[in-house]
Design a protein around this motif. Structure first.
Motif, PDB file in Angstrom:
ATOM      1  N   PRO A 154       0.837  -1.205   0.000  1.00 25.35           N
ATOM      2  CA  PRO A 154       0.000   0.000   0.000  1.00 25.35           C
ATOM      3  C   PRO A 154       0.874   1.258   0.000  1.00 25.35           C
ATOM      4  O   PRO A 154       1.919   1.300   0.657  1.00 25.35           O
ATOM      5  CB  PRO A 154      -0.784  -0.119   1.317  1.00 25.35           C
ATOM      6  N   ASP A 155       0.442   2.270  -0.720  1.00 27.41           N
ATOM      7  CA  ASP A 155       1.135   3.571  -0.758  1.00 27.41           C
ATOM      8  C   ASP A 155       2.580   3.459  -1.225  1.00 27.41           C
ATOM      9  O   ASP A 155       3.424   4.267  -0.826  1.00 27.41           O
ATOM     10  CB  ASP A 155       1.090   4.246   0.618  1.00 27.41           C
ATOM     11  N   LYS A 180      -1.127   8.920  -9.649  1.00 27.98           N
ATOM     12  CA  LYS A 180      -1.941   7.712  -9.845  1.00 27.98           C
ATOM     13  C   LYS A 180      -2.215   7.502 -11.338  1.00 27.98           C
ATOM     14  O   LYS A 180      -2.458   8.456 -12.075  1.00 27.98           O
ATOM     15  CB  LYS A 180      -3.270   7.849  -9.109  1.00 27.98           C
ATOM     16  N   ASP A 203      -3.574   2.611  -5.338  1.00 28.20           N
ATOM     17  CA  ASP A 203      -2.891   3.256  -4.211  1.00 28.20           C
ATOM     18  C   ASP A 203      -1.405   3.492  -4.490  1.00 28.20           C
ATOM     19  O   ASP A 203      -0.650   3.892  -3.602  1.00 28.20           O
ATOM     20  CB  ASP A 203      -3.061   2.438  -2.923  1.00 28.20           C
TER      21      ASP A 203
END
Length: 206
Positions: free
Chosen positions: A142-143, A182, A189
């Motif tokens: 994530p991220d 993005k 993410d």
């Protein structure tokens, strides 16, 4: 002949001290001018003299280095940076980077670039998550940040296994940064950043 030693000597003494005062003022004035010139040079160097591209070197398996690189590339969007970084994820238990060799052909086809001139690296910014190794079934942390490294041979950058061997990736040279954020073609993410190799000769021209 002087009258009690007063009348003739006094003007001489006054003239001597007067000249000394003038010299002192001149020295003070000269010091002020020198200080102003030095200050002007400092301001000119600070605002007008190019210090060259931002630079970063280090081991991307460290989450601190990966975060530092991600932050630098955000700040230097549209500019040239010099990098000397490496990712040898197999050498540590919880690496903050991985060379995503299993996703490269897919992304290269999407981007319509030659696979041999494209390298994909993931940087983790969360110390609790290590990027999944190729073939693990997971796509990313994530991220995370995906670095899309474009390296034409004529640019002279080093993007290969280097001294670390198979499974590792070295990124060394000058690159133009393109912060893309993005993208619909990558997990939602993720943050995507382009690095396009440029030659040292081209950097020197600018």
């Amino acid at each position: 002949m002087s009258n009690g030693g007063d009348g003739d000597d006094e003007p001489v003494r006054q003239g001597w001290w007067s000249k000394l005062g003038i010299i002192g003022k001149a020295v003070t004035g000269l010091g002020t001018i020198v200080a102003l010139i030095a200050g002007g040079i400092a301001i000119y160097n600070a605002f007008f003299v190019s210090k060259g591209p931002a630079r970063l070197s280090g081991d991307l398996t460290s989450v601190d280095t990966s975060r530092e690189l991600a932050s630098l590339l955000r700040e230097e969007d549209g500019k040239v940076v010099y990098l000397d970084v490496h990712c040898a994820a197999f050498k540590v238990d919880h690496p903050a980077c991985v060379w995503k060799s299993d996703r490269e052909k897919i992304m290269a086809d999407m981007l319509d670039v030659p696979n041999r001139e494209y390298t994909l690296i993931e940087l983790a910014t969360d110390e609790e998550c290590s990027p999944p190794s190729p073939g693990s079934g997971r796509i990313s942390c994530p991220d995370a940040v995906w670095l899309h490294v474009h390296h034409r041979p004529e640019a002279g950058a080093q993007v290969n296994n280097g001294r670390f061997g198979a499974g590792a990736m070295v990124v060394k040279g000058y690159f133009t940064v393109g912060y893309r954020g993005k993208l619909g073609s990558t997990p939602p993410d993720l943050t995507n950043i382009d690095l396009r190799a440029v030659s040292a000769a081209d950097v020197a021209k600018n």
